[in-house]
Design a protein around this motif. Structure first.
Motif, PDB file in Angstrom:
ATOM      1  N   UNK B  48      37.069  39.090  46.192  1.00 37.95           N
ATOM      2  CA  UNK B  48      37.352  40.514  45.963  1.00 37.95           C
ATOM      3  C   UNK B  48      38.754  40.649  45.396  1.00 37.95           C
ATOM      4  N   UNK B  49      38.938  41.565  44.475  1.00 37.82           N
ATOM      5  CA  UNK B  49      40.272  41.814  43.921  1.00 37.82           C
ATOM      6  C   UNK B  49      40.513  43.314  43.881  1.00 37.82           C
ATOM      7  N   UNK B  50      41.761  43.656  43.711  1.00 38.96           N
ATOM      8  CA  UNK B  50      42.153  45.058  43.757  1.00 38.96           C
ATOM      9  C   UNK B  50      43.131  45.349  42.627  1.00 38.96           C
ATOM     10  N   UNK B  51      42.820  46.332  41.795  1.00 43.41           N
ATOM     11  CA  UNK B  51      43.685  46.684  40.673  1.00 43.41           C
ATOM     12  C   UNK B  51      44.014  48.163  40.710  1.00 43.41           C
ATOM     13  N   UNK B  52      45.168  48.491  40.109  1.00 47.21           N
ATOM     14  CA  UNK B  52      45.431  49.876  39.772  1.00 47.21           C
ATOM     15  C   UNK B  52      45.503  49.910  38.252  1.00 47.21           C
ATOM     16  N   UNK B  53      44.769  50.802  37.614  1.00 43.47           N
ATOM     17  CA  UNK B  53      44.744  50.852  36.143  1.00 43.47           C
ATOM     18  C   UNK B  53      45.796  51.855  35.693  1.00 43.47           C
ATOM     19  N   UNK B  54      46.829  51.338  35.008  1.00 44.98           N
ATOM     20  CA  UNK B  54      47.880  52.257  34.564  1.00 44.98           C
ATOM     21  C   UNK B  54      48.287  51.946  33.121  1.00 44.98           C
ATOM     22  N   UNK B  55      49.224  52.725  32.617  1.00 40.73           N
ATOM     23  CA  UNK B  55      49.655  52.565  31.231  1.00 40.73           C
ATOM     24  C   UNK B  55      50.498  51.317  31.050  1.00 40.73           C
ATOM     25  N   UNK B  56      50.628  50.903  29.806  1.00 46.19           N
ATOM     26  CA  UNK B  56      51.307  49.651  29.473  1.00 46.19           C
ATOM     27  C   UNK B  56      52.751  49.605  29.962  1.00 46.19           C
ATOM     28  N   UNK B  57      53.437  50.747  29.948  1.00 45.91           N
ATOM     29  CA  UNK B  57      54.859  50.749  30.307  1.00 45.91           C
ATOM     30  C   UNK B  57      55.084  50.387  31.778  1.00 45.91           C
ATOM     31  N   UNK B  58      54.134  50.746  32.610  1.00 47.46           N
ATOM     32  CA  UNK B  58      54.306  50.506  34.050  1.00 47.46           C
ATOM     33  C   UNK B  58      53.537  49.296  34.559  1.00 47.46           C
ATOM     34  N   UNK B  59      52.752  48.670  33.685  1.00 48.29           N
ATOM     35  CA  UNK B  59      51.873  47.595  34.148  1.00 48.29           C
ATOM     36  C   UNK B  59      52.667  46.424  34.720  1.00 48.29           C
ATOM     37  N   UNK B  60      52.160  45.868  35.807  1.00 48.10           N
ATOM     38  CA  UNK B  60      52.735  44.679  36.424  1.00 48.10           C
ATOM     39  C   UNK B  60      51.611  43.982  37.187  1.00 48.10           C
ATOM     40  N   UNK B  61      50.843  43.138  36.487  1.00 46.48           N
ATOM     41  CA  UNK B  61      49.677  42.505  37.104  1.00 46.48           C
ATOM     42  C   UNK B  61      50.006  41.691  38.348  1.00 46.48           C
ATOM     43  N   UNK B  62      51.230  41.193  38.458  1.00 46.93           N
ATOM     44  CA  UNK B  62      51.616  40.410  39.643  1.00 46.93           C
ATOM     45  C   UNK B  62      51.467  41.231  40.920  1.00 46.93           C
ATOM     46  N   UNK B  63      51.613  42.559  40.825  1.00 46.90           N
ATOM     47  CA  UNK B  63      51.435  43.411  42.009  1.00 46.90           C
ATOM     48  C   UNK B  63      50.189  44.285  41.873  1.00 46.90           C
ATOM     49  N   UNK B  64      49.277  43.858  41.029  1.00 51.38           N
ATOM     50  CA  UNK B  64      47.970  44.517  40.947  1.00 51.38           C
ATOM     51  C   UNK B  64      47.891  45.693  40.009  1.00 51.38           C
ATOM     52  N   UNK B  65      48.932  45.941  39.221  1.00 53.88           N
ATOM     53  CA  UNK B  65      48.892  47.082  38.292  1.00 53.88           C
ATOM     54  C   UNK B  65      48.561  46.556  36.894  1.00 53.88           C
ATOM     55  N   UNK B  66      47.336  46.751  36.475  1.00 56.22           N
ATOM     56  CA  UNK B  66      46.965  46.221  35.156  1.00 56.22           C
ATOM     57  C   UNK B  66      46.915  47.333  34.115  1.00 56.22           C
ATOM     58  N   UNK B  67      47.222  46.926  32.899  1.00 54.77           N
ATOM     59  CA  UNK B  67      47.326  47.881  31.804  1.00 54.77           C
ATOM     60  C   UNK B  67      45.948  48.323  31.329  1.00 54.77           C
ATOM     61  N   UNK B  68      45.829  49.582  30.976  1.00 52.98           N
ATOM     62  CA  UNK B  68      44.576  50.090  30.414  1.00 52.98           C
ATOM     63  C   UNK B  68      44.315  49.518  29.025  1.00 52.98           C
ATOM     64  N   UNK B  69      45.347  48.822  28.470  1.00 54.72           N
ATOM     65  CA  UNK B  69      45.185  48.222  27.142  1.00 54.72           C
ATOM     66  C   UNK B  69      44.940  46.708  27.226  1.00 54.72           C
ATOM     67  N   UNK B  70      44.883  46.162  28.432  1.00 50.11           N
ATOM     68  CA  UNK B  70      44.511  44.746  28.571  1.00 50.11           C
ATOM     69  C   UNK B  70      42.986  44.666  28.417  1.00 50.11           C
TER      70      UNK B  70
END
Lengths: 209, 105
Positions: B48-70
């Protein structure tokens, strides 16, 4: 000059430090941290130019991004939760991309950042205040993606890693490449790097089919 | 170098303030669909994984925030719980959407 010499001797250790991820996977004569840095610096120059980034900054950032590993050591996504003392299990463990809850990710990030920050401070101790500040600022920018250069180099780090993984896979058909692609597709959103990834796909995968 | 770093950072932040849009939670009836700002729990193979989908400027996949443009961020958008989303090139990965929620503004 003495401060430079001490610093450079310490930094030189990275020429002899193999990257942990390859050691886990049983790669013979694995790439060192310095070798990864070398190609990353070249990539940041060439691809950064395509994006009209501050090239001086992206090259410097690439050159210093793993310096903290002189004392902090190299890390992999499998550390902590997935790590096993049993070497025979490593190859199996590394076939899958490790998954974490958001809370675990935040905890891992903070733990790693704290450790590497401390290691970097120790490494830079004897340098001039100006140089110390420059290197630290570059590293913080790279870690946090504070500027467009920082975001780019942070993603480029993973793309260079993918390239190396693909090269190892060319030599060993049993090499599990899936975790690299999974990670990259969740991490990279830079258009130039996405274009580069398409080129990697074409060169290393499509020709096999 | 310190001044130069700060000046660059100020310019970046000014650009963000000028161009960014605040991500607001969608209306309740649309919160079953993944959009910007969604916190998503997915199943991948047996994990199981957990993401927050946010904009490129705030993205930080290391803490689960992935970009909507990835590639993964892009493909998750518009889907709902139960959907299986496939990233297929060059490796096939199936993301099964298990839960979607939005933090209230």
């Amino acid at each position: 000059m003495r401060e430079f010499l001490i610093f450079l001797i310490e930094v030189g250790k990275l020429k002899r430090t193999p990257r942990k991820g390859w050691v886990l996977r049983g790669i013979k004569n694995p790439e060192t941290i310095a070798a990864h840095t070398f190609r990353m610096a070249i990539m940041s120059w060439l691809l950064g130019k395509e994006k009209k980034l501050n090239i001086n900054k992206v090259i410097k950032m690439s050159l210093i991004h793993d310096l903290c590993e002189v004392y902090a050591g190299d890390t992999t996504p499998y550390d902590n939760k997935f790590f096993s003392e049993n070497k025979k299990q490593w190859k199996e463990i590394t076939k899958k991309w490790p998954r974490f809850s958001k809370k675990e990710k935040e905890k891992n990030f903070q733990r790693k950042y704290k450790k590497e920050n401390k290691a970097l401070k120790k490494l830079l101790l004897n340098l001039s205040p100006a140089l110390k500040k420059e290197i630290r600022n570059l590293w913080i920018d790279y870690e946090k993606g504070s500027t467009k250069e920082g975001k780019f180099v942070h993603q480029l780090d993973r793309v260079e890693n993918l390239l190396q993984a693909l090269e190892y896979r060319e030599k060993d058909k049993q090499f599990a490449i899936e975790p690299w692609w999974i990670q990259i597709e969740e991490l990279v959103d830079d258009p130039i790097l996405l274009k580069f990834m398409k080129a990697l796909d074409k060169k290393f995968h499509k020709k096999r089919n | 170098e310190d001044l130069s770093f700060l000046e660059t950072r100020i310019a970046e932040l000014e650009y963000i303030f000028k161009n960014a849009e605040l991500i607001k939670a969608p209306p309740k009836e649309k919160q079953n669909i993944i959009n910007l700002g969604a916190q998503v729990i997915v199943g991948v193979d047996d994990q199981t994984d957990e993401f927050e989908i946010i904009g490129t400027l705030e993205a930080n996949p290391a803490i689960g925030k992935i970009s909507n443009e990835s590639p993964v961020g892009k493909i998750l958008l518009g889907h709902k719980v139960g959907d299986e989303v496939v990233v297929s090139s060059p490796i096939k990965t199936v993301y099964k959407i298990k839960k979607i929620r939005y933090l209230t503004s």
